[in-house]
Write an enzyme that holds these catalytic residues in place. Structure first.
Site, PDB file in Angstrom:
ATOM      1  N   GLU A   1       0.826  -1.201   0.000  1.00  0.00           N
ATOM      2  CA  GLU A   1       0.000   0.000   0.000  1.00  0.00           C
ATOM      3  C   GLU A   1       0.859   1.249   0.000  1.00  0.00           C
ATOM      4  O   GLU A   1       0.394   2.337  -0.346  1.00  0.00           O
ATOM      5  CB  GLU A   1      -0.989  -0.007   1.168  1.00  0.00           C
ATOM      6  CG  GLU A   1      -0.364  -0.131   2.545  1.00  0.00           C
ATOM      7  CD  GLU A   1       0.014   1.215   3.148  1.00  0.00           C
ATOM      8  OE1 GLU A   1      -0.533   2.246   2.726  1.00  0.00           O
ATOM      9  OE2 GLU A   1       0.868   1.215   4.029  1.00  0.00           O
TER      10      GLU A   1
ATOM     11  N   GLN B   1      -1.295   5.629  17.273  1.00  0.00           N
ATOM     12  CA  GLN B   1      -1.090   4.232  16.920  1.00  0.00           C
ATOM     13  C   GLN B   1       0.390   3.914  16.737  1.00  0.00           C
ATOM     14  O   GLN B   1       0.841   2.816  17.088  1.00  0.00           O
ATOM     15  CB  GLN B   1      -1.870   3.880  15.649  1.00  0.00           C
ATOM     16  CG  GLN B   1      -3.357   3.688  15.886  1.00  0.00           C
ATOM     17  CD  GLN B   1      -4.114   3.271  14.645  1.00  0.00           C
ATOM     18  OE1 GLN B   1      -3.651   3.462  13.520  1.00  0.00           O
ATOM     19  NE2 GLN B   1      -5.298   2.711  14.819  1.00  0.00           N
TER      20      GLN B   1
ATOM     21  N   HIS C   1     -10.701  -2.795   9.811  1.00  0.00           N
ATOM     22  CA  HIS C   1      -9.927  -1.633  10.270  1.00  0.00           C
ATOM     23  C   HIS C   1      -8.870  -1.967  11.315  1.00  0.00           C
ATOM     24  O   HIS C   1      -7.713  -1.586  11.148  1.00  0.00           O
ATOM     25  CB  HIS C   1     -10.866  -0.540  10.768  1.00  0.00           C
ATOM     26  CG  HIS C   1     -11.742   0.032   9.690  1.00  0.00           C
ATOM     27  ND1 HIS C   1     -11.236   0.674   8.581  1.00  0.00           N
ATOM     28  CD2 HIS C   1     -13.075   0.039   9.532  1.00  0.00           C
ATOM     29  CE1 HIS C   1     -12.215   1.056   7.791  1.00  0.00           C
ATOM     30  NE2 HIS C   1     -13.354   0.683   8.340  1.00  0.00           N
TER      31      HIS C   1
ATOM     32  N   ALA D   1      -7.634  -4.922  12.015  1.00  0.00           N
ATOM     33  CA  ALA D   1      -6.890  -6.141  11.709  1.00  0.00           C
ATOM     34  C   ALA D   1      -5.417  -5.859  11.423  1.00  0.00           C
ATOM     35  O   ALA D   1      -4.533  -6.554  11.923  1.00  0.00           O
ATOM     36  CB  ALA D   1      -7.529  -6.862  10.521  1.00  0.00           C
ATOM     37  N   ASP D   2      -5.142  -4.824  10.624  1.00  0.00           N
ATOM     38  CA  ASP D   2      -3.753  -4.546  10.267  1.00  0.00           C
ATOM     39  C   ASP D   2      -2.971  -3.908  11.406  1.00  0.00           C
ATOM     40  O   ASP D   2      -1.753  -3.801  11.346  1.00  0.00           O
ATOM     41  CB  ASP D   2      -3.673  -3.667   9.018  1.00  0.00           C
ATOM     42  CG  ASP D   2      -4.503  -2.403   9.137  1.00  0.00           C
ATOM     43  OD1 ASP D   2      -4.069  -1.484   9.843  1.00  0.00           O
ATOM     44  OD2 ASP D   2      -5.586  -2.342   8.532  1.00  0.00           O
ATOM     45  N   GLN D   3      -3.674  -3.479  12.462  1.00  0.00           N
ATOM     46  CA  GLN D   3      -2.999  -2.930  13.637  1.00  0.00           C
ATOM     47  C   GLN D   3      -2.710  -4.007  14.683  1.00  0.00           C
ATOM     48  O   GLN D   3      -1.627  -4.034  15.272  1.00  0.00           O
ATOM     49  CB  GLN D   3      -3.860  -1.829  14.272  1.00  0.00           C
ATOM     50  CG  GLN D   3      -3.976  -0.576  13.431  1.00  0.00           C
ATOM     51  CD  GLN D   3      -2.667   0.168  13.322  1.00  0.00           C
ATOM     52  OE1 GLN D   3      -1.924   0.282  14.287  1.00  0.00           O
ATOM     53  NE2 GLN D   3      -2.379   0.682  12.144  1.00  0.00           N
TER      54      GLN D   3
ATOM     55  N   HIS E   1      -3.411  -2.723   3.444  1.00  0.00           N
ATOM     56  CA  HIS E   1      -2.665  -2.452   4.666  1.00  0.00           C
ATOM     57  C   HIS E   1      -2.272  -3.746   5.379  1.00  0.00           C
ATOM     58  O   HIS E   1      -1.140  -3.888   5.864  1.00  0.00           O
ATOM     59  CB  HIS E   1      -3.490  -1.576   5.613  1.00  0.00           C
ATOM     60  CG  HIS E   1      -3.580  -0.148   5.191  1.00  0.00           C
ATOM     61  ND1 HIS E   1      -4.582   0.307   4.377  1.00  0.00           N
ATOM     62  CD2 HIS E   1      -2.793   0.924   5.464  1.00  0.00           C
ATOM     63  CE1 HIS E   1      -4.412   1.599   4.167  1.00  0.00           C
ATOM     64  NE2 HIS E   1      -3.335   1.995   4.802  1.00  0.00           N
TER      65      HIS E   1
END
Length: 345
Positions: free
Chosen positions: A10, A100, A285, A287-289, A311
């Site tokens: 990305e 984040q 949203h 999940a990638d964090q 992402h």
């Protein structure tokens, strides 16, 4: 020294923020080159500079190339430090994205960390503040993080000026998850808010969302209107979350000039319904964090997503370079199983 291609996948700010955060946590120097090379305005924007500066301060790091429009940085972390830290994006750049980036580093410090960030709280291409508070932070707490949030002021494009405070306690370990089934929907909650706009707008957002949530027996949405002393500029958002037996799913939609309040409500409801009906155990949203925190656990994890976005695929490429943990995808019917390996793969 790890060398990262900042245009991979990305190719945006999340790759950059996560790379410096993981460099800080693992005490590994990193170079990120070709930063946002494929974007209309390549290089570092104001919020990226603030995020990297914030992580650098928490990690006692030396940074080269930290300036607006820079396409390459070199980040050399030192000792992690807690204590009090304050950062101002200077624009409506996202407060939640800066936070984040800071959180994994603050959790790895030996003492509590107090963060105060000024910027945009509810802006495009980033989690609205209520989504950060009501969906992302509960996930972090479930995995083992102790963090408290206080919102002092909302801020919107173009001025920013919102102010948010976090208090983060050191995390000794991260818990894995094994989530194959979401369980029954227990309730849906939401917050429809505007600042310095007509009182009827959040009501219209709410009513449209509730129409879209037909079939959900326990759905309640709170209406909030922030006056000028509690917000800089005009804006708003609708954030929804579904509390299921085994998990938490979220969705949101931003209020924008020319966008009817009803459309804001419809978008958020449609997105949440899609997650609920899919059987996913983590929505797109967070999940990638959360894969970053799961990769820091001493045991493997797995969860189900409705779709694998750019992402998440980018994080699956980045995380092994710092942590040696694989993030793998397996299609199961209409869902994808995301597996994060434990020590040794």
């Amino acid at each position: 020294m790890i060398e990262i291609d900042g245009s991979h996948g990305e190719g945006g700010g999340q790759l950059l923020r996560t790379a410096v955060a993981l460099a800080a946590v693992t005490r590994t120097p990193v170079t990120v080159d070709r930063i946002r090379a494929g974007r209309p305005n390549p290089g570092l924007a104001a919020q990226h500079v603030t995020a990297i500066r914030a992580v650098a301060e928490l990690a006692s790091a030396e940074v080269e190339g930290l300036e607006a429009s820079s396409s390459r940085i070199m980040f050399r972390p030192g000792d992690l430090v807690g204590g009090d830290h304050a950062f101002d994006v200077g624009t409506a750049g996202s407060v939640t994205l800066v936070l984040q980036a800071c959180l994994p580093v603050a959790f790895a410090a030996k003492e509590s960390t107090h963060l105060r960030v000024v910027g945009g709280t509810d802006v495009k291409w980033s989690p609205p503040l209520d989504a950060f508070a009501r969906v992302f932070l509960p996930w972090v707490r479930r995995l083992g993080g102790e963090v408290d949030l206080l919102s002092h002021r909302r801020g919107y494009y173009p001025r920013g000026g919102g102010e948010v405070e976090l208090v983060v306690q050191p995390a000794s370990a991260w818990s894995p998850v094994q989530l194959s089934e979401p369980g029954a929907v227990e309730r849906v909650r939401g917050i429809a808010h505007v600042s310095n706009l007509s009182d009827d707008i959040p009501k219209r957002m709410k009513q449209a969302a509730l129409r879209g949530l037909h079939g959900v027996q326990d759905a309640k949405i709170e209406e909030r209107v922030y006056p000028s002393e509690d917000a800089v500029g005009q804006g708003g958002a609708l954030v929804l979350w579904a509390e299921r037996e085994h998990t938490l799913l979220g969705a949101d939609s931003l209020a924008e000039r020319g966008k009817p309040a009803e459309r804001v409500g419809e978008e958020a409801a449609e997105a949440l319904q899609a997650e609920i009906l899919s059987g996913a155990t983590v929505d797109a949203h967070p999940a990638d964090q959360i894969v970053t925190y799961l990769a820091l656990s001493d045991r493997p994890s797995a969860f189900m997503v409705r779709e694998v976005g750019g992402h998440l695929r980018t994080m699956a490429w980045l995380i092994p370079q710092f942590l040696g943990r694989a993030v793998e995808f397996q299609s199961i019917g209409n869902l994808t199983r995301v597996k994060v390996s434990g020590p040794g793969g």
